[in-house]
Design a protein around this motif. Structure first.
Motif, PDB file in Angstrom:
ATOM      1  N   VAL A 185       0.957  -0.900   0.108  1.00 47.93           N
ATOM      2  CA  VAL A 185       0.416   0.142  -0.483  1.00 47.93           C
ATOM      3  C   VAL A 185       0.995   1.398   0.206  1.00 47.93           C
ATOM      4  N   LYS A 186       0.312   1.918  -0.949  1.00 44.84           N
ATOM      5  CA  LYS A 186       1.355   3.629  -1.075  1.00 44.84           C
ATOM      6  C   LYS A 186       0.752   4.235   0.249  1.00 44.84           C
ATOM      7  N   ALA A 187       2.105   4.670   1.234  1.00 44.37           N
ATOM      8  CA  ALA A 187       1.843   5.895   2.226  1.00 44.37           C
ATOM      9  C   ALA A 187       3.047   7.059   2.407  1.00 44.37           C
ATOM     10  N   ARG A 188       2.446   7.479   3.154  1.00 43.82           N
ATOM     11  CA  ARG A 188       3.589   9.353   3.434  1.00 43.82           C
ATOM     12  C   ARG A 188       3.752   8.165   5.035  1.00 43.82           C
ATOM     13  N   PHE A 189       3.154   7.919   5.729  1.00 42.09           N
ATOM     14  CA  PHE A 189       2.648   8.141   7.192  1.00 42.09           C
ATOM     15  C   PHE A 189       2.831   6.698   7.834  1.00 42.09           C
ATOM     16  N   VAL A 190       3.733   6.686   8.703  1.00 40.25           N
ATOM     17  CA  VAL A 190       3.415   5.277   9.730  1.00 40.25           C
ATOM     18  C   VAL A 190       3.013   5.491  10.940  1.00 40.25           C
ATOM     19  N   ARG A 191       1.635   5.125  12.114  1.00 37.89           N
ATOM     20  CA  ARG A 191       2.117   5.000  13.382  1.00 37.89           C
ATOM     21  C   ARG A 191       1.926   3.761  13.567  1.00 37.89           C
ATOM     22  N   PHE A 192       2.954   3.736  15.089  1.00 38.75           N
ATOM     23  CA  PHE A 192       3.057   2.854  15.856  1.00 38.75           C
ATOM     24  C   PHE A 192       1.906   3.409  17.291  1.00 38.75           C
ATOM     25  N   THR A 193       0.802   2.266  17.638  1.00 37.32           N
ATOM     26  CA  THR A 193       0.336   3.000  18.905  1.00 37.32           C
ATOM     27  C   THR A 193       0.525   1.604  19.934  1.00 37.32           C
ATOM     28  N   SER A 194       0.664   2.005  20.974  1.00 37.22           N
ATOM     29  CA  SER A 194       0.785   0.674  21.928  1.00 37.22           C
ATOM     30  C   SER A 194      -0.353   1.155  23.126  1.00 37.22           C
ATOM     31  N   PHE A 195      -1.259   0.375  23.198  1.00 35.96           N
ATOM     32  CA  PHE A 195      -2.287   0.334  24.470  1.00 35.96           C
ATOM     33  C   PHE A 195      -2.220  -0.209  25.470  1.00 35.96           C
TER      34      PHE A 195
ATOM     35  N   PRO B   4       6.329   9.739  -0.478  1.00 32.05           N
ATOM     36  CA  PRO B   4       5.412   8.174  -0.657  1.00 32.05           C
ATOM     37  C   PRO B   4       5.796   7.298  -1.117  1.00 32.05           C
ATOM     38  N   VAL B   5       5.363   6.111  -0.603  1.00 30.78           N
ATOM     39  CA  VAL B   5       6.378   5.389  -1.310  1.00 30.78           C
ATOM     40  C   VAL B   5       5.281   3.359  -1.093  1.00 30.78           C
ATOM     41  N   LYS B   6       5.759   2.606  -1.891  1.00 27.91           N
ATOM     42  CA  LYS B   6       4.714   1.088  -1.345  1.00 27.91           C
ATOM     43  C   LYS B   6       5.066   0.696  -0.456  1.00 27.91           C
ATOM     44  N   ILE B   7       4.333   0.215   0.332  1.00 25.95           N
ATOM     45  CA  ILE B   7       5.476  -0.737   1.648  1.00 25.95           C
ATOM     46  C   ILE B   7       4.386  -1.821   2.065  1.00 25.95           C
ATOM     47  N   ASP B   8       5.446  -3.283   2.565  1.00 29.95           N
ATOM     48  CA  ASP B   8       3.648  -4.306   2.682  1.00 29.95           C
ATOM     49  C   ASP B   8       5.312  -5.056   4.156  1.00 29.95           C
TER      50      ASP B   8
END
Ligand code: CA
Ligand code: CA
Ligand code: CA
Length: 1006
Positions: free
Chosen positions: A504-514, A591-595
């Motif tokens: 999927v093409k993305a510009r932002f990646v967020r890791f959320t801890s609950f 922005p780049v496709k990441i998997d």
């Protein structure tokens, strides 16, 4: 002062520590020749003299027979004729293996009527691993080997068994006896760590059991050292040196000074555990690791299973997502164990691990009564998996209903649909057969794919049958392919977590801890967040810009920029400023496709805390337009036992190629092996430190030190050069080399006598561990010396010694009685016949299992249980029925010190309180009664009967014949077969089996 208290508890009442004079049949015996230390009173005693060069009286026969026959002739007696072939093969099997021969082996032996066939049989028996298991037991008896520490507290000594396994291996490898001694006294120097278990085999007080005052500690230390000296003296030298602790020996020329100079050899030995070094295992582990990496790479190329959009696990105890409609009666606790449905079930190729949380909830069952609902709170199309508490007690309903209420309003019924029925007596997918009478987790049952609304509820409704109904976890999976089980990923781990998703093409990646592990005790920590360009290994996070919900206050190790600095480990990590929670985000340069995203707590493996176990990863192309791509929802919850290789196999999509399946299976096997190899085994084999100074003690009192002494052997036996400042290990090596040296007058004599004793039931010297002035004189002094010299000349090979003895006519003669001889020599010390005797407890139990056909020949490792506890204060409830593990040879039993094994203890099985150089062979009514009525024998008789039915069919005559062949290696005598058949007809085949397994013929060595 009196004899130190601790040892006193182990002494048999009414016996002095020094052995009482035995009524020797052959009177006093003094050898001619120059004594070693003639100037010392008692120094002229035969056993202290060098081995004499003796020639057999005749050279035209077996040397042993020449010695034995000369003595017999002196008394007008002769050897008995050879025993028959059946008795001979049974005698050899029981003697060398402690097991009966198979009927087929006997038949073969009876056909080959040559001496060569006997020699070949002896070689075959000595080459079998069963030999070491049998003869190691004799050695362990001497050592009072046990798997508990002894004394009142008697706690488990869980790592004693490597010593037992070493002894078995040493006998099987025919380790030269001199080397065997060296290993046991100084195995830390010979690469045999486990062998020094010899030094610390006795009972010992643990630190907490010793008084806190210095005097108590000194006394306990003296007691602990005394055990080592006594074991060394008794076992290798046949000398009761322990007597000299308080005063010069009453009978033997061993002084108190000798005692303390001997103690100085062991002044740096402490009772305790140390790691078992195993270079072979380490080398093997390296090979396995390389192979595992290779296979993992291949498997990694396989496409992961279809992406699961959402997975929701709802436990019955999840108060936020369940509702009780009726008051619960109780909870089913998880049953311990790793089997299916047990507490620590790690899952298998065909089942997921135990996901039941704390267990299940149960209510009274009333038909059609609603007791409980699950409230998922999510809309979409889900496959619903249900589970319950399974219990074979007979009260759980056989038809619990699961009803989907679409609008969540329980009053409106026309929207309700029954989606599943569960038989709560059994596991999911099972509805007949035996089941355990214990609370178990059912595993998941597929209740189909259903459209849910946010307000929908799943109702648990009473079944038509029985009186109880249960609820446990359910699992909802969105978009899951049809499969025999839910697809769940590995639990999170601190080292490495991989998230794969459709490119999927993305510009932002967020890791959320609950949530973090340990109940949100700490803020979450990530050492690096890696984001990979689709189909490549390019980490595009490295050039991105990080932001976060907040940062931990540590400007050195834990900084925001560490999240994508390309460095691993705690020192280069990010931590949030909120316990359990927080997010970190990376804006990519372009922005780049990441998997693929990979994250960890600490890839260097030092830290395991602060791990986010509930989390979600979102991506966005436009700022703020978040889409989840991965989360912890479809992982097995953290903390659940989990088998990764099984999970890979379980989750393989149906179209997977066979080669991948084979790889996965191979991976599972290798990983299991590797875990075994990498677990550092400890051994209770003593630890070594700088030796204390050793002092002569007045009357053995640790508080009355006299002059300092250095390590030396008893004066009567000579002198070895040893400087007073000799190091700890060098001292033990020097002692071992002297004991195992060819000039030692005692060592070889004592050992050949022990071997002789186990073959003939008594030694040439009847006091196997006392060759001192108070011991019995040898019945055949020339033979003893000739054997001892032969033993040394043959490289101290115990197997060669066996061969020599077993090939003699003396050994192979019949056991029948001669009246004249009996009158003259009732105990047959002159060996005019082969002395028959009852088998020992171990051989009886092992033989019963062998004949009934379910002896488990697994070798080595921790022992199986005769008691329900493996150590402790008191109260050892006995195990009555044995699983596969409990059907191993008895040498592999976990031995509780001072507790006789149930049933078999009555057969004079030592309790490891004291050394047992020779077992009593008493035959008592109690033994027979215990054995006959034991659950073990009843079970084994039934198994034996089943074996007969299988091998001989339904004809009673054939069954009786086969039973006799298996148990006695012969056909029933005329008339006997008919009586046996009548028994079978009147009382059943297992009754006959029980009678056979309890018969004298079965438990006596012919
Ligand atoms: Ca539960
Ligand atoms: Ca409704
Ligand atoms: Ca980093």
């Amino acid at each position: 002062m009196s004899l130190p208290s601790v040892r006193a508890r182990f002494m048999t009442p009414g016996k002095s520590h020094c052995r009482l004079a035995l009524n020797a049949a052959f009177g006093a015996f003094v050898l001619a020749g120059a004594p070693l230390q003639a100037d010392i009173p008692g120094g002229e005693h035969w056993a202290f003299q060098s081995l004499r060069e003796v020639e057999p009286p005749r050279t035209d026969c077996h040397p042993i027979d020449a010695f034995i026959e000369r003595k017999l002739r002196e008394h007008g007696l002769q050897l008995s004729p050879p025993t028959d072939r059946r008795n001979l093969i049974r005698r050899l099997f029981f003697d060398l293996h402690g097991l009966p021969p198979a009927p087929e082996r006997v038949a073969m032996f009876q056909k080959e009527r040559t001496d060569r066939s006997v020699a070949a049989l002896i070689d075959e028996l000595l080459a079998s691993p069963r030999y070491g298991e049998r003869w190691a037991q004799h050695w362990l008896d001497l050592l009072r080997y046990a798997d508990t520490h002894g004394f009142e507290v008697n706690t488990e000594r869980p790592n004693a068994w490597p010593y037992r396994d070493y002894v078995i291996r040493a006998f099987n490898e025919d380790r030269p006896y001199s080397r065997f001694i060296l290993d046991q006294l100084a195995g830390d120097a010979t690469g045999e760590d486990a062998a020094t278990g010899f030094l610390v085999a006795s009972a010992v007080l643990l630190p907490g059991q010793i008084g806190k005052d210095a005097a108590s500690k000194r006394l306990a230390r003296q007691d602990a050292l005394d055990e080592i000296i006594v074991a060394t003296g008794d076992t290798f030298l046949g000398l009761s040196i322990g007597c000299a602790r308080c005063h010069d020996h009453k009978f033997d020329p061993i002084t108190a000074r000798d005692y303390y100079t001997l103690q100085a050899f062991f002044a740096g030995v402490e009772y305790g555990e140390r790691p078992l070094r195993n270079p072979e295992a380490a080398a093997k582990a390296r090979v396995y690791s390389a192979r595992i990496a290779e296979i993992r790479q291949r498997i990694a190329r396989v496409k992961p299973p279809a992406i699961v959009a959402r997975t929701i696990l709802i436990d019955d105890e999840d108060a936020a997502r369940t509702t009780h409609l009726a008051p619960k009666i109780g909870s089913g606790a998880k049953s311990p164990g790793t089997g299916r449905g047990n507490k620590d079930d790690p899952g298998g190729v065909n089942r997921v691990p135990n996901l039941s949380g704390n267990g299940y909830t149960w209510w009274t069952n009333t038909p059609a009564r609603d007791v409980f609902t699950y409230n998922p709170g999510s809309s979409g199309e889900f496959r619903v998996w249900i589970s319950w508490g399974a219990h074979g007690s007979g009260v759980h309903t056989r038809d619990a209903r699961y009803v989907l209420d679409l609008d969540g309003n329980l009053k409106t019924k026309d929207d309700q649909e029954e989606i599943a029925k569960a038989d709560q007596y059994y596991f999911a997918g099972v509805s007949q057969g035996e089941t355990e009478k214990a609370p178990l987790w059912s595993g998941f049952l597929d209740a189909g794919v259903h459209q849910l609304r946010e307000e929908s509820r799943i109702i648990l409704r009473g079944g038509e049958t029985e009186t109880a109904i249960t609820a446990d976890a359910i699992l909802l999976q969105e978009g899951a392919p049809h499969s025999a089980h839910p697809v769940l990923r590995v639990p999170v781990n601190p080292l490495r977590n991989i998230e794969r998703f459709r490119a999927v093409k993305a510009r932002f990646v967020r890791f959320t801890s609950f949530a973090t592990i340990d109940n949100n005790k700490h803020e979450p920590c990530l050492d690096e967040l890696e984001i990979f360009q689709a189909g490549s290994d390019t980490n595009v996070a490295l050039t991105g810009k990080p932001t976060s919900s907040g940062n931990y206050n540590d400007p050195v190790q834990h900084r925001l920029e560490h999240i994508n600095d390309g460095h691993y480990g705690n020192g280069k990590s990010w931590i949030s400023n909120e316990k359990g929670k927080g997010w970190v985000e990376i804006e990519l340069a372009d922005p780049v496709k990441i998997d693929r995203i990979v994250w960890a707590r600490d890839r260097n493996g030092k830290f395991h805390d602060r791990l986010a176990h509930r989390y979600q990863i979102d991506i966005a192309f436009e700022a703020g337009q978040w889409t989840p791509v991965a989360s912890s929802e479809d992982r097995v919850p953290y903390g659940i036992p989990f088998d990764q290789a099984n999970a890979i196999l379980r989750n393989l999509p149906p179209e997977t190629e066979d080669s991948v399946r084979a790889d996965a299976r191979e991976l599972a096997r290798l990983e299991k092996e590797l875990t075994g190899l990498q677990t550092t085994q400890k051994v209770y084999a003593g630890t070594f430190r700088k030796p204390d100074k050793t002092f002569l003690l007045n009357r053995g009192d640790a508080e009355q030190k006299m002059e300092e002494v250095s390590a030396a052997i008893p004066v009567v036996l000579g002198r070895i050069p040893l400087a007073p400042d000799t190091g700890e290990q060098e001292r033990r090596l020097a002692l071992a080399r002297w004991i195992g040296g060819k000039d030692n007058p005692l060592t070889a004599r004592v050992m050949v006598n022990r071997v002789w004793q186990h073959h003939f039931g008594r030694g040439l010297v009847n006091t196997a561990s006392d060759f001192g002035l108070n011991g019995a004189p040898p019945s055949h002094p020339d033979l003893l010396d000739w054997l001892a010299r032969h033993f040394i000349a043959a490289g101290w090979s115990v197997k060669k010694l066996h061969r020599l003895i077993l090939t003699s006519r003396t050994y192979q003669q019949a056991s029948s009685l001669q009246e004249k001889a009996l009158a003259l020599d009732e105990e047959a010390r002159l060996l005019w016949h082969f002395p028959i005797r009852r088998l020992e407890a171990e051989a009886i139990r092992d033989s019963v299992l062998a004949v009934s056909g379910n002896l488990n020949l697994k070798m080595g490792g921790p022992g199986f249980n005769f008691f329900k506890t493996r150590g402790g204060l008191s109260g050892f409830p006995i195990v009555e029925t044995f699983n596969d593990e409990g059907r191993r040879r008895m040498i592999y039993a976990h031995k509780v010190r001072m507790e006789r094994a149930p049933v078999f203890g009555a057969f004079d099985c030592p309790d490891a309180g004291q050394a047992t150089p020779r077992r009593s062979r008493a035959v008592t009514a109690l033994q027979a009664l215990n054995l006959f009525n034991s659950r073990f024998m009843i079970d084994q008789s039934e198994i034996f009967a089943a074996r007969l039915r299988k091998e001989a069919g339904s004809d009673p005559a054939a069954q009786v014949e086969r039973a006799f062949q298996l148990a006695y290696n012969r056909t029933p005598r005329p008339g006997k077969r008919e009586r046996c058949e009548e028994t079978v007809a009147a009382h059943g085949l297992s009754t006959l089996c029980r009678a056979i397994l309890n018969s004298n013929e079965f438990i006596f060595m012919p």
